[in-house]
Scaffold this motif. Sequence first.
Motif, mmCIF file in Angstrom:
data_model
loop_
_atom_site.group_PDB
_atom_site.id
_atom_site.type_symbol
_atom_site.label_atom_id
_atom_site.label_comp_id
_atom_site.label_asym_id
_atom_site.label_seq_id
_atom_site.Cartn_x
_atom_site.Cartn_y
_atom_site.Cartn_z
ATOM 1 N N ASN A 118 0.837 -1.201 0.000
ATOM 2 C CA ASN A 118 0.000 0.000 0.000
ATOM 3 C C ASN A 118 0.872 1.251 0.000
ATOM 4 O O ASN A 118 1.752 1.410 0.846
ATOM 5 C CB ASN A 118 -0.937 -0.001 1.230
ATOM 6 N N LEU A 119 0.648 2.131 -0.977
ATOM 7 C CA LEU A 119 1.298 3.445 -1.026
ATOM 8 C C LEU A 119 0.212 4.533 -1.012
ATOM 9 O O LEU A 119 0.336 5.561 -1.682
ATOM 10 C CB LEU A 119 2.152 3.574 -2.282
ATOM 11 N N ALA A 120 -0.829 4.331 -0.218
ATOM 12 C CA ALA A 120 -2.014 5.193 -0.264
ATOM 13 C C ALA A 120 -1.700 6.644 0.080
ATOM 14 O O ALA A 120 -2.305 7.564 -0.479
ATOM 15 C CB ALA A 120 -3.085 4.647 0.693
ATOM 16 N N ASN A 121 -0.808 6.898 1.000
ATOM 17 C CA ASN A 121 -0.544 8.268 1.467
ATOM 18 C C ASN A 121 0.635 8.932 0.765
ATOM 19 O O ASN A 121 1.040 10.031 1.132
ATOM 20 C CB ASN A 121 -0.291 8.251 2.981
ATOM 21 N N VAL A 122 1.214 8.254 -0.234
ATOM 22 C CA VAL A 122 2.325 8.848 -0.958
ATOM 23 C C VAL A 122 1.764 9.847 -1.968
ATOM 24 O O VAL A 122 0.861 9.516 -2.738
ATOM 25 C CB VAL A 122 3.159 7.766 -1.678
ATOM 26 N N GLN A 123 2.265 11.080 -1.950
ATOM 27 C CA GLN A 123 1.759 12.111 -2.851
ATOM 28 C C GLN A 123 2.462 12.087 -4.197
ATOM 29 O O GLN A 123 1.840 12.257 -5.241
ATOM 30 C CB GLN A 123 1.906 13.493 -2.195
ATOM 31 N N ASN A 124 3.750 11.904 -4.208
ATOM 32 C CA ASN A 124 4.505 11.961 -5.451
ATOM 33 C C ASN A 124 5.486 10.796 -5.515
ATOM 34 O O ASN A 124 6.162 10.479 -4.536
ATOM 35 C CB ASN A 124 5.286 13.280 -5.575
ATOM 36 N N ILE A 125 5.535 10.143 -6.682
ATOM 37 C CA ILE A 125 6.534 9.099 -6.942
ATOM 38 C C ILE A 125 7.250 9.478 -8.228
ATOM 39 O O ILE A 125 6.611 9.730 -9.260
ATOM 40 C CB ILE A 125 5.889 7.702 -7.085
ATOM 41 N N THR A 126 8.548 9.568 -8.178
ATOM 42 C CA THR A 126 9.351 9.833 -9.364
ATOM 43 C C THR A 126 10.205 8.609 -9.641
ATOM 44 O O THR A 126 10.968 8.169 -8.772
ATOM 45 C CB THR A 126 10.255 11.060 -9.161
ATOM 46 N N ALA A 127 10.020 8.057 -10.851
ATOM 47 C CA ALA A 127 10.768 6.850 -11.195
ATOM 48 C C ALA A 127 11.367 7.027 -12.573
ATOM 49 O O ALA A 127 10.683 7.460 -13.508
ATOM 50 C CB ALA A 127 9.851 5.627 -11.168
ATOM 51 N N THR A 128 12.658 6.729 -12.702
ATOM 52 C CA THR A 128 13.320 6.798 -14.014
ATOM 53 C C THR A 128 13.209 5.465 -14.747
ATOM 54 O O THR A 128 13.417 5.412 -15.959
ATOM 55 C CB THR A 128 14.797 7.161 -13.840
ATOM 56 N N ALA A 133 2.429 -2.442 -11.666
ATOM 57 C CA ALA A 133 1.392 -2.514 -10.634
ATOM 58 C C ALA A 133 0.192 -3.269 -11.161
ATOM 59 O O ALA A 133 -0.073 -3.282 -12.373
ATOM 60 C CB ALA A 133 0.956 -1.100 -10.214
ATOM 61 N N GLY A 134 -0.523 -3.927 -10.257
ATOM 62 C CA GLY A 134 -1.783 -4.558 -10.640
ATOM 63 C C GLY A 134 -2.826 -3.526 -11.017
ATOM 64 O O GLY A 134 -3.513 -3.638 -12.034
ATOM 65 N N THR A 135 -2.935 -2.449 -10.209
ATOM 66 C CA THR A 135 -3.902 -1.378 -10.472
ATOM 67 C C THR A 135 -3.234 -0.041 -10.235
ATOM 68 O O THR A 135 -2.618 0.173 -9.185
ATOM 69 C CB THR A 135 -5.138 -1.498 -9.544
ATOM 70 N N LEU A 136 -3.282 0.873 -11.211
ATOM 71 C CA LEU A 136 -2.827 2.251 -11.067
ATOM 72 C C LEU A 136 -4.058 3.130 -11.128
ATOM 73 O O LEU A 136 -4.797 3.118 -12.116
ATOM 74 C CB LEU A 136 -1.845 2.631 -12.185
ATOM 75 N N SER A 137 -4.327 3.882 -10.043
ATOM 76 C CA SER A 137 -5.512 4.720 -9.960
ATOM 77 C C SER A 137 -5.072 6.165 -9.816
ATOM 78 O O SER A 137 -4.312 6.509 -8.915
ATOM 79 C CB SER A 137 -6.382 4.294 -8.767
ATOM 80 N N GLY A 138 -5.559 7.013 -10.727
ATOM 81 C CA GLY A 138 -5.187 8.419 -10.664
ATOM 82 C C GLY A 138 -5.209 9.044 -12.037
ATOM 83 O O GLY A 138 -5.608 8.402 -13.022
ATOM 84 N N SER A 139 -4.852 10.295 -12.112
ATOM 85 C CA SER A 139 -4.828 11.020 -13.378
ATOM 86 C C SER A 139 -3.392 11.192 -13.831
ATOM 87 O O SER A 139 -2.534 11.635 -13.054
ATOM 88 C CB SER A 139 -5.491 12.396 -13.223
#
Length: 404
Positions: A118-128, A133-139
């Motif tokens: 669970n990464l529910a409370n993470v606001q920003n993820i930056t990945a190079t 993921a099984g499910t990506l939810s967001g805009s």
Amino acid sequence: TQNSITNLANVQNITATGTISAGTLSGSLSTSAQNSITNLANISTITATTANLTTANITNLTGLTNLSITGTAQVGTLSATAVNSTSGTFSNITVTGNIVGGTISATLNAGTQATITNLANVQNITATGTISAGTLSGSLSTGAQNSITNLANISTITATTANITTANITNLTGLTNISITGTISAGTVSATNVTGTGGTFDNITVTGNIVGGTISATLNAGTQNSITNLANVQNITATGTISAGTLSGSLSTSAQNSITNLANISTITATTANLTTANITNLTGLTNLSITGTAQVGTLNATAVNSTSGTFSNITVTGNIVGGTISATLNAGTQATITNLANIQNITATGTISAGTLSGSLSTGAQNSITNLANISTITATTANLTTANITNLTGLTNLSITG
């Protein structure tokens, strides 16, 4: 004397060039004395409000309440309930509870990554690299959306409206509505209902019904053979051949005039059929046939034939022939099978009539033409008028009258 001293309470200063040994030393060490301390190895406890250490090689800080280091602390293992730091470099950190930070920048090993649920409370993820993921939810931001080149492994996309300029899609399972103003190029499109004003498809497979205003296509042989009913079709236009077990309807005048061959039709049902010239090989089941001209047939099979005139090469009748006048020559086999002419009124023969018994009256002309009764054994007559008779036996004669 020295050994008997138990209290130096009133002594202000003690100067010793040797070693002072005491169970407890209480007081403040002078700066020079503090600076001369090089070893506290045997001290078990130091109590101080603040300890300013420039360089310390410490092996045990058990019981330390607060520690402030302005430089660098090099420790083998740092074990603490909570660590609050604005910066620092650690070779290894082991935390049994939670790590809370404004920004955590690090590479998680495979085992740690696998345990993240669970990464529910993470606001920003930056990945190079790659986010899996099984499910990506967001805009997704506009930049992120524009960088998407492949959705091959995504099983489900949920969107109110998806504006797609060019898409190479292999699976649209579960899609509710799709509106495309351009062209869809697809290997296979599978849908419950397809509604369109135009389109080009290489292959369409429909397990249910195809409903359309106009369907213009060539049906393959297998599909043609499976058609059992075109009851609701109003118009059929064919440039080739229409083959059917039964065609029911009215042919237009031009279509009627273009018929040149009905050779393979087994049944024609019509109230009146006006035929100028017909080459018919089979009239099985025909109810009525009226021909004003000449009918040339190889074989005519019928239960009954009513005709005022006609010329036939051969007639085969398994039942009875009934006619006003039958004029013909019976072949030997047919003559031999005649056993009864009871209802015949007149027989005209140019040859010889042979019979076991002839019963009737001979006409005068027939009687006059008799020249020989040699083989007749018995003549029964009430009166026999004989002009010349060569009689050898009159046995049984009752009355004989001779005028000459």
